[in-house]
Scaffold this motif. Structure first.
Motif, PDB file in Angstrom:
ATOM      1  N   ILE A 186      -5.407   7.268  13.594  1.00 25.10           N
ATOM      2  CA  ILE A 186      -6.642   8.017  13.396  1.00 25.10           C
ATOM      3  C   ILE A 186      -6.955   8.866  14.626  1.00 25.10           C
ATOM      4  O   ILE A 186      -7.348  10.022  14.516  1.00 25.10           O
ATOM      5  CB  ILE A 186      -7.808   7.064  13.061  1.00 25.10           C
ATOM      6  N   ARG A 187      -6.730   8.312  15.812  1.00 24.00           N
ATOM      7  CA  ARG A 187      -7.023   9.058  17.048  1.00 24.00           C
ATOM      8  C   ARG A 187      -6.133  10.282  17.213  1.00 24.00           C
ATOM      9  O   ARG A 187      -6.533  11.242  17.843  1.00 24.00           O
ATOM     10  CB  ARG A 187      -6.898   8.149  18.270  1.00 24.00           C
ATOM     11  N   ILE A 188      -4.929  10.254  16.645  1.00 28.63           N
ATOM     12  CA  ILE A 188      -4.063  11.429  16.780  1.00 28.63           C
ATOM     13  C   ILE A 188      -4.077  12.294  15.525  1.00 28.63           C
ATOM     14  O   ILE A 188      -3.288  13.208  15.383  1.00 28.63           O
ATOM     15  CB  ILE A 188      -2.621  11.045  17.169  1.00 28.63           C
ATOM     16  N   GLY A 189      -4.997  11.981  14.620  1.00 25.46           N
ATOM     17  CA  GLY A 189      -5.215  12.844  13.471  1.00 25.46           C
ATOM     18  C   GLY A 189      -4.403  12.531  12.238  1.00 25.46           C
ATOM     19  O   GLY A 189      -4.331  13.348  11.328  1.00 25.46           O
ATOM     20  N   ILE A 190      -3.801  11.363  12.166  1.00 28.75           N
ATOM     21  CA  ILE A 190      -3.061  10.971  10.963  1.00 28.75           C
ATOM     22  C   ILE A 190      -4.051  10.343   9.990  1.00 28.75           C
ATOM     23  O   ILE A 190      -4.774   9.420  10.339  1.00 28.75           O
ATOM     24  CB  ILE A 190      -1.926   9.981  11.303  1.00 28.75           C
ATOM     25  N   GLU A 191      -4.064  10.868   8.775  1.00 24.99           N
ATOM     26  CA  GLU A 191      -4.977  10.360   7.752  1.00 24.99           C
ATOM     27  C   GLU A 191      -4.609   8.922   7.413  1.00 24.99           C
ATOM     28  O   GLU A 191      -3.450   8.600   7.200  1.00 24.99           O
ATOM     29  CB  GLU A 191      -4.896  11.229   6.506  1.00 24.99           C
ATOM     30  N   ASP A 192      -5.592   8.064   7.359  1.00 26.75           N
ATOM     31  CA  ASP A 192      -5.386   6.652   7.060  1.00 26.75           C
ATOM     32  C   ASP A 192      -5.380   6.441   5.551  1.00 26.75           C
ATOM     33  O   ASP A 192      -6.370   6.719   4.893  1.00 26.75           O
ATOM     34  CB  ASP A 192      -6.513   5.839   7.708  1.00 26.75           C
ATOM     35  N   PRO A 193      -4.262   5.953   4.978  1.00 24.49           N
ATOM     36  CA  PRO A 193      -4.252   5.699   3.537  1.00 24.49           C
ATOM     37  C   PRO A 193      -5.145   4.509   3.205  1.00 24.49           C
ATOM     38  O   PRO A 193      -5.322   3.609   4.015  1.00 24.49           O
ATOM     39  CB  PRO A 193      -2.789   5.375   3.240  1.00 24.49           C
ATOM     40  N   ARG A 194      -5.701   4.530   2.019  1.00 25.56           N
ATOM     41  CA  ARG A 194      -6.496   3.389   1.580  1.00 25.56           C
ATOM     42  C   ARG A 194      -5.558   2.205   1.357  1.00 25.56           C
ATOM     43  O   ARG A 194      -4.472   2.381   0.804  1.00 25.56           O
ATOM     44  CB  ARG A 194      -7.204   3.712   0.275  1.00 25.56           C
ATOM     45  N   PRO A 195      -5.941   1.000   1.762  1.00 23.67           N
ATOM     46  CA  PRO A 195      -5.086  -0.175   1.542  1.00 23.67           C
ATOM     47  C   PRO A 195      -4.710  -0.353   0.079  1.00 23.67           C
ATOM     48  O   PRO A 195      -3.616  -0.781  -0.237  1.00 23.67           O
ATOM     49  CB  PRO A 195      -5.944  -1.342   2.033  1.00 23.67           C
ATOM     50  N   ASP A 196      -5.591   0.005  -0.846  1.00 22.70           N
ATOM     51  CA  ASP A 196      -5.301  -0.134  -2.268  1.00 22.70           C
ATOM     52  C   ASP A 196      -4.140   0.758  -2.685  1.00 22.70           C
ATOM     53  O   ASP A 196      -3.383   0.422  -3.582  1.00 22.70           O
ATOM     54  CB  ASP A 196      -6.529   0.194  -3.111  1.00 22.70           C
ATOM     55  N   ASP A 197      -3.999   1.935  -2.045  1.00 22.66           N
ATOM     56  CA  ASP A 197      -2.899   2.846  -2.363  1.00 22.66           C
ATOM     57  C   ASP A 197      -1.563   2.169  -2.092  1.00 22.66           C
ATOM     58  O   ASP A 197      -0.639   2.262  -2.890  1.00 22.66           O
ATOM     59  CB  ASP A 197      -2.982   4.136  -1.542  1.00 22.66           C
ATOM     60  N   ASP A 198      -1.449   1.515  -0.943  1.00 25.48           N
ATOM     61  CA  ASP A 198      -0.210   0.826  -0.598  1.00 25.48           C
ATOM     62  C   ASP A 198       0.096  -0.280  -1.607  1.00 25.48           C
ATOM     63  O   ASP A 198       1.222  -0.451  -2.029  1.00 25.48           O
ATOM     64  CB  ASP A 198      -0.297   0.209   0.804  1.00 25.48           C
ATOM     65  N   MET A 199      -0.893  -1.026  -1.997  1.00 29.11           N
ATOM     66  CA  MET A 199      -0.695  -2.129  -2.927  1.00 29.11           C
ATOM     67  C   MET A 199      -0.263  -1.600  -4.290  1.00 29.11           C
ATOM     68  O   MET A 199       0.610  -2.166  -4.928  1.00 29.11           O
ATOM     69  CB  MET A 199      -1.977  -2.959  -3.066  1.00 29.11           C
TER      70      MET A 199
END
Length: 101
Positions: free
Chosen positions: A78-91
């Motif tokens: 997040i600090r370097i600007g990478i969008e954080d995927p929702r945990p549900d997406d991974d599941m």
């Protein structure tokens, strides 16, 4: 963590501040601990027979360290600007990919 159990992150604008330095130190300690737990777990798992309690202990500690490492990775991303995927997406990806097997 917030009062309702959600993770909270520093912004990139806070880099170099006192709180940011404390967070960096905490992250470094979490990664060090994870390395130590991984090394000890590998040694324990080389044993011929581990009891249920030992396996449970190893699993619990590895799970704790993995959660910490993921939190560090998410925070740094997040600090370097990478969008954080929702945990549900991974599941959903994991569940969908195994459905055809």
């Amino acid at each position: 963590m917030t009062d309702d159990g959600k993770p909270c992150y520093l912004t990139s604008a806070s880099a170099g501040g006192v709180i940011s330095k404390m967070a960096d130190a905490m992250e470094a300690e979490q990664i060090r601990t994870a390395r130590e737990v991984l090394a000890e777990s590998r040694l324990m798992l080389e044993e011929e027979r581990l009891g249920r309690l030992e396996l449970r202990f190893v699993s619990k500690r590895l799970t704790e360290c993995l959660a910490d490492a993921l939190r560090v990775a998410e925070s740094r991303g997040i600090r370097i600007g990478i969008e954080d995927p929702r945990p549900d997406d991974d599941m959903e990806e994991l569940t969908d990919s195994g459905a055809g097997e």
